[in-house]
Structure formats: C-alpha cells, structure tokens
Design an enzyme around this catalytic site. Structure first.
Site, short mmCIF file in Angstrom:
data_model
loop_
_atom_site.label_atom_id
_atom_site.label_comp_id
_atom_site.label_asym_id
_atom_site.label_seq_id
_atom_site.Cartn_x
_atom_site.Cartn_y
_atom_site.Cartn_z
CD GLU A 56 -2.58 1.30 2.65
OE1 GLU A 56 -3.11 0.23 3.03
OE2 GLU A 56 -2.69 2.38 3.28
CD GLU A 61 -3.31 7.25 5.97
OE1 GLU A 61 -4.42 6.73 6.23
OE2 GLU A 61 -2.23 6.77 6.37
#
Length: 243
Positions: A56, A61
């Site tokens: 990933e 974020e």
C-alpha cells in the site's frame, strides 16, 4: 445503529493505474475534528497475497483536528508504505515520514501532493521535489530482509516476495489511485485518549461518537470546508500523462 456520518471515496481501480511513474494531486484538505482525508494507492491485483503483502502506498494522510492534536492535525500529513507477510507484521513504521506547515494549514489553500516511483525508489513531496517528505530506496536487500521478519517467527516459506523478480517487490506491480475522506475509524489512526469520544472495539463506538456531536460538529465549519476539494489529478507512466 446507522453510521452517523456518510463519507466518500473515489478510485481509479480497473480504469487507470501505473507501475512506476508519477502522481500529483492538487487539493485542499478538510478541517474538523476526527475527519480523515487520504490520497493513497493499492495494487490492481494482489499478486503477493492479501494486505499488506501486496503493498500500500500512502501519498498523504492527515487529520482535520486542530494544530494542538498530539498526533498531528490539519497542519500536517504523513506518507507511508505498508508491507509485510501478515497484517500484524505490517512494517510501515520503517517507511513513513511526515511534514507540517507553519502559521497555516492544509484547509486554507490548495496544495500539490506528489509521488515519484521508480524501480529504485519511492519519493513523496509537497509542492515540488525540493520539499521531499518520504524517501524509500529499494536497495540490494528486499523487503523481507528489510523487515527482518524471521524475528517474528515467520519462516522463509512465509516470504510473499521470494519469487519476485525485483527488490522493489511488492512495489513492482500496477497500483491504482484512491482519494477519500473518512471520519473516525477503529484501526488506531485516532488513538484512544481522554479527549477522543469513542474507544476502539468497545462495541458502542458509533453511539459514543454521536453522543459527542455537540463537541465535534461545530469544529467542521461551513459545508465547503468539510470535504477534500480537488483541483486536479495527474498520473504519468513512461512519459504518458493520464488525467
């Protein structure tokens, strides 16, 4: 109980993806307690197994909370790679980095969140390559050796990348792009604390979150500041720009 908040996700799965290349997303992030915006990538096919064995890539974020939030608020964001033979051995802490702004935050203006991904390294950046956030080099050793997974009782047979043709595995396959805004969550991204209105895995998370609505809802501000406002999305591979 019905989820107290509806959030959204857009992805290019099955439509657009890259295997090595570049990504740039120009966006303004949302502000408000417990809002969780992200720009990230997952493999089109889980060649090496279920998450996180096939990898990933988190380009950005962030959290919508105020600057004084201990884990970082709307003035900061992190980039990371997730990888490991099992979910409980995700070694992302070895491949993560963060950055922050001074005297402002990511909800005030548009910012460019970028990724450069080659057969030798992955770099994330803010604005341009001069403001590098995360740099991960694919060295002589692969991610199995990098993670030293034999120390967590993982046998060599458990190595999901043992037959891979590159040391970049699992980051040597085609990945697609995801843009989403979540709220809350129970995976520890918002750590349990005295000022967090819910406790992960308590069984009453949504009710406890909603019971605190008078505290977090006023921090969300006007409607236009609650979502991720995206100005442009660009993906390049082998000199080709995909929009």
């Amino acid at each position: 109980m019905i989820n107290p908040v509806r959030s959204a996700r857009i992805s290019t799965r099955g439509k657009r993806g890259i295997r090595f290349g570049k990504v740039e997303v120009e966006a303004k992030l949302p502000a408000g307690d417990w809002i969780w915006p992200a720009i990230w990538m997952l493999p089109q096919d889980s060649v090496y197994g279920i998450w996180p064995a096939s990898g990933e890539i988190d380009i950005m974020e962030s959290r919508g909370n105020n600057y004084d939030y201990p884990e970082g608020g709307v003035n900061s964001f992190a980039s990371a790679l997730h990888w490991g033979p099992y979910s409980h051995t995700d070694a992302y802490l070895q491949t993560t980095a963060s950055t922050s702004l001074r005297r402002t935050d990511f909800s005030k203006n548009f910012h460019k969140f970028g990724l450069v991904w080659t057969e030798d390294y992955i770099v994330t950046y803010l604005g341009n390559r001069i403001h590098q956030v995360m740099y991960v080099k694919f060295g002589q050793e692969g991610f199995w050796e990098r993670g030293d997974f034999v120390k967590v009782n993982a046998t060599l047979d458990a190595n999901p990348w043992r037959d891979a043709k590159t040391k970049a595995a699992p980051f040597d396959q085609e990945f697609y792009l995801i843009l989403n805004v979540a709220v809350g969550g129970m995976n520890g991204y918002f750590k349990d604390s005295s000022f967090k209105p819910w406790v992960d895995r308590s069984g009453t998370e949504m009710r406890d979150f909603w019971d605190d609505v008078d505290e977090w809802y006023p921090t969300w501000g006007p409607v236009e500041s609650r979502g991720m406002t995206v100005r442009s999305v660009k993906m390049w591979q082998q000199g080709k720009c995909q929009r």
